[in-house]
Write an enzyme that holds these catalytic residues in place. Structure first.
Site, PDB file in Angstrom:
ATOM      1  N   LYS A  55       0.797  -1.165   0.128  1.00 23.28           N
ATOM      2  CA  LYS A  55      -0.164  -0.037  -0.082  1.00 23.28           C
ATOM      3  C   LYS A  55       0.890   1.167  -0.075  1.00 23.28           C
ATOM      4  O   LYS A  55       0.300   2.394  -0.497  1.00 23.28           O
ATOM      5  CB  LYS A  55      -1.029  -0.226   1.256  1.00 23.28           C
ATOM      6  CG  LYS A  55      -1.953  -1.218   0.917  1.00 23.28           C
ATOM      7  CD  LYS A  55      -3.330  -0.943   1.791  1.00 23.28           C
ATOM      8  CE  LYS A  55      -4.400  -1.974   1.516  1.00 23.28           C
ATOM      9  NZ  LYS A  55      -4.124  -3.399   1.804  1.00 23.28           N
TER      10      LYS A  55
HETATM   11  C1  LIG Z   1      -4.715  -4.292   1.240  1.00 23.23           C
HETATM   12  C2  LIG Z   1      -4.188  -5.552   1.240  1.00 23.23           C
HETATM   13  C3  LIG Z   1      -4.255  -6.553   0.300  1.00 23.23           C
HETATM   14  C4  LIG Z   1      -5.723  -6.373  -0.519  1.00 23.23           C
HETATM   15  O1  LIG Z   1      -5.494  -5.266  -1.343  1.00 23.23           O
HETATM   16  P1  LIG Z   1      -6.736  -4.814  -1.998  1.00 23.23           P
HETATM   17  O2  LIG Z   1      -6.326  -3.716  -3.065  1.00 23.23           O
HETATM   18  O3  LIG Z   1      -7.684  -4.383  -1.209  1.00 23.23           O
HETATM   19  O4  LIG Z   1      -7.360  -5.893  -2.874  1.00 23.23           O
HETATM   20  C5  LIG Z   1      -3.779  -7.669   0.523  1.00 23.23           C
HETATM   21  N1  LIG Z   1      -2.692  -7.777   1.216  1.00 23.23           N
HETATM   22  C6  LIG Z   1      -2.057  -6.810   1.948  1.00 23.23           C
HETATM   23  C7  LIG Z   1      -0.896  -7.102   2.927  1.00 23.23           C
HETATM   24  C8  LIG Z   1      -2.885  -5.447   2.233  1.00 23.23           C
HETATM   25  O5  LIG Z   1      -2.376  -4.814   3.006  1.00 23.23           O
END
Ligand SMILES: *Cc1c(COP(=O)(O)O)cnc(C)c1O
Length: 435
Positions: free
Chosen positions: A106
């Site tokens: 993220k």
């Molecule tokens: C947010 C997140 C996801 C999911 O991603 P999306 O874009 O919401 O589908 C998967 N793994 C981790 C570690 C995350 O922080």
């Protein structure tokens, strides 16, 4: 860059408005009018680009003249001071997306968005309030992406007792322009409270609200960079390309679809889910039935109503056959996830976080189902978090300690500061108005 709402009621906007508003008033999601293939020249030069050079060309292609080149370049240089290496694990490759400051993918979206908003707000008089609901990693990425960005205040809502200690520390210890609300409820409650706030008249008259969840287009755009960067790192680009994406709100997967529209030759995207399998059910039955999320060990994917589903429907005109042409979907239990972490460690000496394990399982199952020969494909699964963030769980499974990277040690030193909040919109609203 021109964007429309997936509900087609709110007016079209430019990038600035889409980024600052987050959500259109009609409660749809912003989508770019055109995501056209990148020019031949880009693909020819790809091997010679650094991550930042590549990212600049992609961003420029999508965004056009909404930001001057030098500013865009600065945003990218500042945001991406870390790598996204592609590493061989058994028959496949893993794209490690956890080398940023909060050890999760993220960071890619949040750091770009934070700087982009900072740029758009340079001359703004009124403070902007960013509201974020997090099931774990969004909170820390957004908090770090916006920390000390002038003119912006961030409020993070997270479900009490449902995020790991390390995750919690990462967004409750920063202070400055970051406030954490510990909500007595689920992630879905948090998300519902944030969504309602954006639609609340009184709040919008008093405050300038904006969102930073994966619904903000400024987070999606930069996530397309690393799909192309993974491709850049492949030794044989002629083999058919598959990506398995551990999915929750489906922002990550949507960004992959953007990359595909820009010309990345993706054969199939694999949506890998935990027990929160709303999308997998939709894929199998054609019926989309959101429900309350359940808690799993891959908690950042505990989402019962994926917010980017509307974008996927928009891309495919709600035609499930088209969805199935491009995307496969699988779902896994915690037990299967745990076994996978242990097996992959025993066989290949590689440590997966629970989310990444779900992605590995999805890729492996697809290859098996389609009877593909792993030697003749490029199978890539995305690693969305460093395993140390789920330390105890993972360590028990592999029977070894995981070393804590320095950048995490620094993060978790601080004291937790959070404000308790009931899962009640009116209480949240009052708090916002009073603060
Ligand atoms: C947010 C997140 C996801 C999911 O991603 P999306 O874009 O919401 O589908 C998967 N793994 C981790 C570690 C995350 O922080």
């Amino acid at each position: 860059m021109k964007l429309y709402s997936t509900k087609h009621i709110s007016p079209d906007v430019d990038l600035r408005e889409a980024v600052l508003k987050g959500l259109p008033d009609d409660n749809g999601l912003y989508m770019p009018y055109t995501i056209s293939p990148l020019p031949e020249k880009f693909w020819k030069n790809l091997d010679n680009y650094t991550f930042c050079e590549m990212a600049f060309h992609i961003a420029k292609h999508l965004i056009g003249d909404d930001i001057p080149d030098n500013e865009l370049n600065k945003i990218i240089q500042e945001a991406y001071s870390f790598d996204a290496p592609l590493i061989e694990v058994g028959d496949y490759n893993v794209l490690e997306l956890f080398h940023g400051p909060t050890l999760a993918f993220k960071d890619f979206g949040a750091r770009f968005m934070g700087r982009l908003m900072g740029y758009f707000l340079k001359d703004n008089k009124k403070e902007v309030n960013i509201l974020v609901a997090t099931s774990g990693d969004t909170g820390s990425a957004v908090a770090h992406g916006f920390l000390n960005v002038e003119g912006i205040k961030v409020t993070i809502l997270y479900p009490k007792g449902k995020v790991s200690d390390i995750q919690e520390k990462q967004f409750t210890t920063l202070g400055a322009n970051i406030t954490a609300l510990e909500v007595d409820g689920t992630f879905d409650d948090c998300q519902a409270m944030v969504k309602r706030a954006f639609l609340d008249e009184t709040l919008n008259q008093t405050l300038t609200l904006s969102s930073a969840n994966s619904i903000n287009i400024a987070r999606l755009i930069p996530q397309s960079f690393y799909y192309i960067y993974a491709y850049k790192q492949l030794s044989d680009k002629s083999l058919p390309l598959y990506f398995s994406v551990p999915s929750g709100n489906f922002g990550n997967l949507c960004a992959g679809l953007f990359a595909k529209k820009m010309g990345l030759p993706i054969e199939k995207m694999i949506a890998s889910n935990n027990a929160n399998d709303v999308f997998t059910s939709y894929h199998q039955t054609g019926n989309f039935a959101p429900r309350r999320s359940v808690q799993t060990m891959s908690n950042a994917m505990d989402v019962g109503n994926p917010s980017n589903f509307a974008r996927m429907m928009d891309i495919y005109n709600s035609d499930i056959d088209k969805v199935r042409d491009d995307i496969m979907a699988y779902t896994y239990t915690d037990e299967q996830t745990a076994t996978c972490i242990k097996t992959v460690y025993d066989k290949y000496n590689y440590v997966l976080c629970p989310h990444t394990a779900v992605a590995y399982l999805g890729l492996d199952e697809y290859v098996y189902d389609e009877d593909l020969n792993p030697n003749y494909i490029n199978g890539i699964f995305l690693s969305t978090a460093h395993p140390v963030k789920f330390g105890e769980t993972v360590e028990q499974l592999i029977g070894e300690e995981i070393e804590i990277p320095e950048r995490l040690q620094a993060l978790i030193k601080g004291e937790k500061q959070s404000i308790p909040m009931s899962a009640d919109f009116e209480a949240f609203k009052q708090w916002l108005l009073n603060n």
